[in-house]
Design a protein around this motif. Structure first.
Motif, PDB file in Angstrom:
ATOM      1  N   VAL A  21       0.837  -1.200   0.000  1.00 19.66           N
ATOM      2  CA  VAL A  21       0.000   0.000   0.000  1.00 19.66           C
ATOM      3  C   VAL A  21       0.877   1.258   0.000  1.00 19.66           C
ATOM      4  N   LEU A  22       1.879   1.295   0.872  1.00 26.84           N
ATOM      5  CA  LEU A  22       2.737   2.481   0.945  1.00 26.84           C
ATOM      6  C   LEU A  22       3.551   2.679  -0.329  1.00 26.84           C
ATOM      7  N   ALA A  23       4.104   1.610  -0.869  1.00 27.83           N
ATOM      8  CA  ALA A  23       4.884   1.734  -2.108  1.00 27.83           C
ATOM      9  C   ALA A  23       3.998   2.239  -3.247  1.00 27.83           C
ATOM     10  N   SER A  24       2.779   1.726  -3.332  1.00 21.88           N
ATOM     11  CA  SER A  24       1.846   2.160  -4.374  1.00 21.88           C
ATOM     12  C   SER A  24       1.430   3.610  -4.175  1.00 21.88           C
ATOM     13  N   TYR A  25       1.151   3.979  -2.933  1.00 20.05           N
ATOM     14  CA  TYR A  25       0.734   5.354  -2.648  1.00 20.05           C
ATOM     15  C   TYR A  25       1.858   6.339  -2.966  1.00 20.05           C
ATOM     16  N   TYR A  26       3.059   6.070  -2.486  1.00 14.60           N
ATOM     17  CA  TYR A  26       4.143   7.032  -2.663  1.00 14.60           C
ATOM     18  C   TYR A  26       4.601   7.137  -4.110  1.00 14.60           C
ATOM     19  N   LYS A  27       4.407   6.093  -4.878  1.00 12.67           N
ATOM     20  CA  LYS A  27       4.714   6.190  -6.310  1.00 12.67           C
ATOM     21  C   LYS A  27       3.789   7.214  -6.970  1.00 12.67           C
ATOM     22  N   VAL A  28       2.510   7.164  -6.639  1.00 13.36           N
ATOM     23  CA  VAL A  28       1.532   8.117  -7.180  1.00 13.36           C
ATOM     24  C   VAL A  28       1.750   9.506  -6.569  1.00 13.36           C
ATOM     25  N   ALA A  29       1.964   9.575  -5.255  1.00  9.22           N
ATOM     26  CA  ALA A  29       2.103  10.859  -4.561  1.00  9.22           C
ATOM     27  C   ALA A  29       3.333  11.618  -5.038  1.00  9.22           C
ATOM     28  N   ARG A  30       4.431  10.922  -5.279  1.00  2.25           N
ATOM     29  CA  ARG A  30       5.654  11.576  -5.744  1.00  2.25           C
ATOM     30  C   ARG A  30       5.432  12.237  -7.094  1.00  2.25           C
ATOM     31  N   LYS A  31       4.781  11.519  -8.001  1.00  3.18           N
ATOM     32  CA  LYS A  31       4.507  12.080  -9.329  1.00  3.18           C
ATOM     33  C   LYS A  31       3.555  13.269  -9.227  1.00  3.18           C
ATOM     34  N   ARG A  32       2.541  13.156  -8.385  1.00  2.00           N
ATOM     35  CA  ARG A  32       1.591  14.253  -8.206  1.00  2.00           C
ATOM     36  C   ARG A  32       2.290  15.474  -7.635  1.00  2.00           C
ATOM     37  N   PHE A  33       3.136  15.275  -6.628  1.00  2.00           N
ATOM     38  CA  PHE A  33       3.832  16.383  -5.980  1.00  2.00           C
ATOM     39  C   PHE A  33       4.732  17.120  -6.971  1.00  2.00           C
ATOM     40  N   VAL A  34       5.465  16.397  -7.779  1.00  2.00           N
ATOM     41  CA  VAL A  34       6.335  17.027  -8.780  1.00  2.00           C
ATOM     42  C   VAL A  34       5.495  17.845  -9.758  1.00  2.00           C
ATOM     43  N   ASP A  35       4.376  17.287 -10.204  1.00  2.00           N
ATOM     44  CA  ASP A  35       3.500  18.022 -11.121  1.00  2.00           C
ATOM     45  C   ASP A  35       2.961  19.299 -10.479  1.00  2.00           C
ATOM     46  N   VAL A  74       4.204  21.080  -7.938  1.00  2.00           N
ATOM     47  CA  VAL A  74       5.270  22.073  -7.758  1.00  2.00           C
ATOM     48  C   VAL A  74       5.600  22.739  -9.092  1.00  2.00           C
ATOM     49  N   CYS A  75       5.712  21.954 -10.152  1.00  2.00           N
ATOM     50  CA  CYS A  75       6.005  22.534 -11.462  1.00  2.00           C
ATOM     51  C   CYS A  75       4.887  23.463 -11.916  1.00  2.00           C
ATOM     52  N   GLN A  76       3.658  23.039 -11.721  1.00  2.00           N
ATOM     53  CA  GLN A  76       2.521  23.828 -12.191  1.00  2.00           C
ATOM     54  C   GLN A  76       2.299  25.082 -11.341  1.00  2.00           C
ATOM     55  N   GLN A  77       2.224  24.934 -10.032  1.00  2.00           N
ATOM     56  CA  GLN A  77       1.864  26.058  -9.172  1.00  2.00           C
ATOM     57  C   GLN A  77       3.046  26.966  -8.834  1.00  2.00           C
ATOM     58  N   VAL A  78       4.170  26.375  -8.459  1.00  2.00           N
ATOM     59  CA  VAL A  78       5.296  27.189  -8.013  1.00  2.00           C
ATOM     60  C   VAL A  78       6.082  27.739  -9.192  1.00  2.00           C
ATOM     61  N   VAL A  79       6.528  26.871 -10.068  1.00  2.00           N
ATOM     62  CA  VAL A  79       7.386  27.330 -11.157  1.00  2.00           C
ATOM     63  C   VAL A  79       6.581  28.075 -12.215  1.00  2.00           C
ATOM     64  N   GLU A  80       5.614  27.404 -12.807  1.00  2.00           N
ATOM     65  CA  GLU A  80       4.881  28.013 -13.921  1.00  2.00           C
ATOM     66  C   GLU A  80       4.067  29.222 -13.469  1.00  2.00           C
ATOM     67  N   TYR A  81       3.227  29.058 -12.450  1.00  2.00           N
ATOM     68  CA  TYR A  81       2.320  30.146 -12.078  1.00  2.00           C
ATOM     69  C   TYR A  81       3.024  31.242 -11.276  1.00  2.00           C
ATOM     70  N   LEU A  82       3.617  30.893 -10.135  1.00  2.00           N
ATOM     71  CA  LEU A  82       4.165  31.925  -9.257  1.00  2.00           C
ATOM     72  C   LEU A  82       5.427  32.589  -9.794  1.00  2.00           C
ATOM     73  N   LEU A  83       6.263  31.843 -10.516  1.00  2.00           N
ATOM     74  CA  LEU A  83       7.502  32.439 -11.019  1.00  2.00           C
ATOM     75  C   LEU A  83       7.381  32.998 -12.432  1.00  2.00           C
ATOM     76  N   LEU A  84       6.511  32.420 -13.255  1.00  2.00           N
ATOM     77  CA  LEU A  84       6.523  32.803 -14.665  1.00  2.00           C
ATOM     78  C   LEU A  84       5.287  33.528 -15.174  1.00  2.00           C
ATOM     79  N   SER A  85       4.088  33.145 -14.744  1.00  2.00           N
ATOM     80  CA  SER A  85       2.938  33.635 -15.505  1.00  2.00           C
ATOM     81  C   SER A  85       1.737  34.122 -14.708  1.00  2.00           C
ATOM     82  N   ASN A  86       1.860  34.444 -13.424  1.00  2.00           N
ATOM     83  CA  ASN A  86       0.656  34.891 -12.721  1.00  2.00           C
ATOM     84  C   ASN A  86       0.320  36.331 -13.081  1.00  2.00           C
ATOM     85  N   ASP A  87      -0.842  36.785 -12.675  1.00  2.00           N
ATOM     86  CA  ASP A  87      -1.323  38.112 -13.049  1.00  2.00           C
ATOM     87  C   ASP A  87      -0.550  39.237 -12.361  1.00  2.00           C
ATOM     88  N   GLU A  88      -0.092  38.973 -11.160  1.00  2.00           N
ATOM     89  CA  GLU A  88       0.689  39.984 -10.447  1.00  2.00           C
ATOM     90  C   GLU A  88       2.118  39.952 -10.968  1.00  2.00           C
TER      91      GLU A  88
END
Length: 172
Positions: free
Chosen positions: A87-101, A103-117
């Protein structure tokens, strides 16, 4: 960085759950792999007309009595450990991929590159960069002085070695 820390806190301190269907797929694959390994280790090669099959595709022979004892031969703690591990190995495999996505989407793309402010990296638009002179570009993206000095020294050394090689070729 504040938002990245927030996302990390949510992952670390939140309740670990997912609705992602890959979780159940990964869990089923792990359990299937464990079952196949147990059956393979408990069985014998299939015999047909007194020949043993060497090909693993043709399977193994296992008696029903032995098959029934595969799961009951384990202690409660062994079964629980295997289940928790899967259960843990299966969960963390999915969670790791979700977390990377995320961070890339919200932190890098939105907050650093393309937000309205005004975001930090919006300053470096193509129009802004085209307006910089060579000195300004070098200050922003150029090499450190120590790296530049080392590169110049290495270029001089290469020139000296090539000159020495020409002299050696001429004297041979």
């Amino acid at each position: 960085m504040e938002h990245a820390r927030f996302l990390l806190k949510v992952e670390r301190e939140g309740i670990p759950y997912t609705l992602n269907h890959y979780f159940s797929e990964n869990l089923q694959k792990a359990q299937n792999t464990r079952l196949v390994e147990m059956i393979s280790s408990a069985g014998k090669a299939v015999t047909y007309e007194a020949e043993e099959y060497e090909d693993p595709e043709k399977g193994v022979f296992i008696s029903l009595k032995r098959l029934q004892n595969l799961s009951v031969a384990k202690s409660n703690s062994a079964q629980i450990v295997e289940r928790i591990h899967d259960v843990l190995a299966s969960y963390y495999k999915v969670a790791r991929k979700r977390f990377v996505d995320v961070v890339c989407q919200q932190v890098v793309e939105y907050l650093l590159l393309s937000n309205d402010e005004k975001c930090p990296l919006q300053v470096f638009t193509s129009k802004f960069v085209r307006g910089l002179n060579v000195g300004q570009l070098d200050d922003i993206a150029g090499e450190d002085a120590s790296v530049r000095d080392l590169r110049a020294k290495l270029d001089r050394d290469i020139g000296a070695f090539e000159g020495a090689l020409e002299i050696l070729k001429g004297s041979v």
